[in-house]
Write an enzyme that holds these catalytic residues in place. Structure first.
Site, short mmCIF file in Angstrom:
data_model
loop_
_atom_site.label_atom_id
_atom_site.label_comp_id
_atom_site.label_asym_id
_atom_site.label_seq_id
_atom_site.Cartn_x
_atom_site.Cartn_y
_atom_site.Cartn_z
N GLU A 91 0.70 -1.25 -0.23
CA GLU A 91 -0.10 -0.11 0.12
C GLU A 91 0.88 1.37 0.05
OE1 GLU A 91 -4.13 -1.26 2.18
OE2 GLU A 91 -2.60 -0.98 3.37
N CYS A 104 3.39 8.54 0.95
CA CYS A 104 4.46 7.87 1.75
C CYS A 104 4.36 6.44 1.28
CB CYS A 104 3.12 7.66 3.12
SG CYS A 104 3.60 6.50 4.29
N CYS A 111 6.97 -6.59 7.45
CA CYS A 111 8.06 -6.06 8.24
C CYS A 111 8.43 -7.23 9.46
CB CYS A 111 7.52 -4.84 8.96
SG CYS A 111 8.92 -3.99 9.71
N CYS A 115 6.73 -3.95 15.69
CA CYS A 115 6.50 -2.99 16.77
C CYS A 115 4.92 -2.97 17.36
CB CYS A 115 6.64 -1.44 15.99
SG CYS A 115 8.28 -1.11 15.41
N CYS A 118 1.83 -1.24 15.40
CA CYS A 118 1.89 -1.07 14.06
C CYS A 118 1.16 -2.53 13.37
CB CYS A 118 3.28 -1.06 13.48
SG CYS A 118 3.51 -1.14 11.62
N GLY A 160 6.80 -1.63 5.87
CA GLY A 160 8.40 -2.09 6.10
C GLY A 160 9.45 -1.02 6.76
N GLU A 161 10.57 -1.82 7.00
CA GLU A 161 11.61 -0.87 7.55
C GLU A 161 12.66 -0.64 6.53
OE1 GLU A 161 13.01 0.95 10.46
OE2 GLU A 161 14.52 0.94 9.08
N SER A 192 12.07 7.26 7.29
CA SER A 192 11.89 7.04 8.58
C SER A 192 12.28 5.70 9.36
CB SER A 192 10.36 7.24 8.80
OG SER A 192 10.05 6.97 10.08
N SER A 214 11.47 6.97 14.48
CA SER A 214 10.13 6.47 15.19
C SER A 214 10.68 6.21 16.61
CB SER A 214 9.78 5.18 14.52
OG SER A 214 8.48 4.78 15.06
N LEU A 215 10.54 7.08 17.42
CA LEU A 215 10.98 7.05 18.75
C LEU A 215 10.11 6.32 19.71
CD1 LEU A 215 13.30 8.03 20.63
CD2 LEU A 215 12.08 9.97 21.14
N ASN A 216 8.99 6.95 20.27
CA ASN A 216 7.91 6.78 20.83
C ASN A 216 8.28 5.93 22.20
OD1 ASN A 216 6.64 6.41 18.38
ND2 ASN A 216 7.69 4.59 17.88
N ASN A 290 -3.66 5.46 16.59
CA ASN A 290 -4.85 5.03 15.88
C ASN A 290 -5.45 3.73 16.34
OD1 ASN A 290 -4.73 7.33 14.00
ND2 ASN A 290 -2.98 6.49 13.24
N CYS A 333 -1.25 6.46 9.92
CA CYS A 333 0.23 5.64 10.52
C CYS A 333 0.15 4.41 11.44
CB CYS A 333 0.67 6.70 11.61
SG CYS A 333 2.31 6.64 11.95
S1 SF4 Z 1 6.45 0.80 12.51
FE1 SF4 Z 1 7.79 0.36 10.79
S2 SF4 Z 1 9.32 -0.86 11.63
FE2 SF4 Z 1 7.88 -0.95 13.14
S3 SF4 Z 1 6.61 -2.72 12.59
FE3 SF4 Z 1 5.49 -1.14 11.58
S4 SF4 Z 1 6.32 -1.13 9.54
FE4 SF4 Z 1 7.77 -2.27 10.71
#
Ligand code: SF4
Length: 347
Positions: A91, A104, A111, A115, A118, A160-161, A192, A214-216, A290, A333
């Site tokens: 997507e 984006c 991935c 996280c 996500c 994905g990362e 990112s 992506s700190l969080n 979200n 996001c």
């Molecule tokens: S936030 Fe990014 S790195 Fe983390 S699981 Fe989702 S896609 Fe992967």
């Protein structure tokens, strides 16, 4: 096997053109048709002879993505579902801003990073995207737009990362910013990452794109819980890589912080951020989580979001509350999953 022209850089295109026995200038000519004129078929090249077009069609591939579905949100955000040559789906999200658009884009099918906030992370990992598949997301979306020149900003924040697919992503970046490629300013391309430290260091020396982290969480215990990558590359090593990241043309690093009720949204957490990021040139994006089925986390109330922001701004940090766009079509996001269930606007 046919050559993926969108995946070749300028030098490799020239070498390939030479192998075919064609004139050198053809490389630049073909790249212009592909990356600026956004052709989907060699037949569209009006200044090239039929014989050359036939040869190119026989030896090279132009299209990598098939548009399966486009969903449009109430806020006019658009989510594109693309099918890859092997039947996998990704997507890509087109986000309207005040006077331009941001796209984006995805870098992997699924991935491995897992996280907790996500949805992409819950679907497992299938494979990396090729450079051609990454850049074709931009080509296909631009082709669908009435004013493609308004698509000025590209962010690697989709599925994905990106730093786990370093070669695929940097190969795409090369064609994104090349003057005979898509000709984007590197300042308008942002990558990112969840924090793969050695690759952040490599990215800083090999490209000039902007960096977002992506700190969080601002302590290792909370970050270990939210983002397993932190067990390998902890906050100390991550922030050290950020301090060393060359910033001359990039001005500042963006830190994204997804606010999750009862997990990382207390004023003490904001105070920890101020200590952690002290002395760095940063902008902080606060993104209320979200809520969605499949993820057992909650959105904080507005009062705590504002209190969190206040701690940061009182300490002279730029902290912006970002309202995620496209929530009603699961384009916000952390909501991308590459689902194929039809919903709206089947093409
Ligand atoms: S936030 Fe990014 S790195 Fe983390 S699981 Fe989702 S896609 Fe992967």
């Amino acid at each position: 096997m046919k050559v993926d022209l969108k995946g070749l850089n300028a030098a490799d295109t020239e070498a390939w053109i030479k192998e075919l026995g064609l004139e050198r200038y053809r490389a630049r000519q073909i790249r212009h048709w592909i990356f600026i004129r956004l052709i989907s078929d060699f037949k569209e090249m009006t200044n090239v002879s039929a014989k050359v077009k036939e040869l190119l069609a026989e030896k090279a591939n132009l299209n990598h993505l098939k548009t399966v579905k486009v969903q449009e949100s109430k806020d006019t955000t658009k989510k594109f579902l693309f099918r890859l040559h092997d039947g996998q789906h990704i997507e890509t999200v087109l986000i309207p801003e005040k006077d331009h658009f941001t796209l984006c884009i995805s870098s992997q099918v699924g991935c491995t990073m897992g996280c907790r906030f996500c949805l992409t992370g819950t679907q497992g990992f299938t494979r990396n995207l090729t450079s051609a598949e990454i850049i074709d997301q931009i080509v296909q979306v631009k082709r669908s737009m009435e004013a493609p020149e308004l698509l000025t900003n590209i962010v690697f924040m989709g599925m994905g990362e990106p730093l786990a697919n370093y070669l695929g992503v940097t190969g795409a970046i090369e064609n994104l910013i090349a003057s005979d490629g898509m000709n984007y300013s590197h300042r308008r391309v942002t990558l990112s990452t969840c924090g793969i430290v050695p690759m952040i260091r490599r990215l800083g020396t090999e490209t000039k794109v902007s960096l977002a982290i992506s700190l969080n969480a601002a302590d290792d215990k909370t970050r270990d819980f939210l983002m397993p990558v932190n067990k390998t590359y902890n906050l100390k090593s991550l922030i050290s890589a950020c301090r060393d990241f060359p910033l001359a043309n990039r001005k500042m690093i963006t830190f994204e912080y997804i606010l999750i009720k009862g997990v990382n949204d207390r004023p003490e957490d904001a105070k920890k951020i101020t200590r952690l990021l002290s002395g760095l040139r940063v902008k902080i994006n606060l993104i209320p989580f979200n809520e969605c089925p499949g993820l057992d986390l909650k959105t904080p109330d507005m009062e705590s979001i504002l209190a969190f922001q206040e701690v940061l701004t009182n300490n002279k940090f730029t902290a912006i509350i970002r309202k995620s766009k496209g929530r009603d079509i699961s384009a916000a996001c952390g909501q991308l999953r590459g689902e194929t269930t039809p919903k709206i606007n089947l093409l």
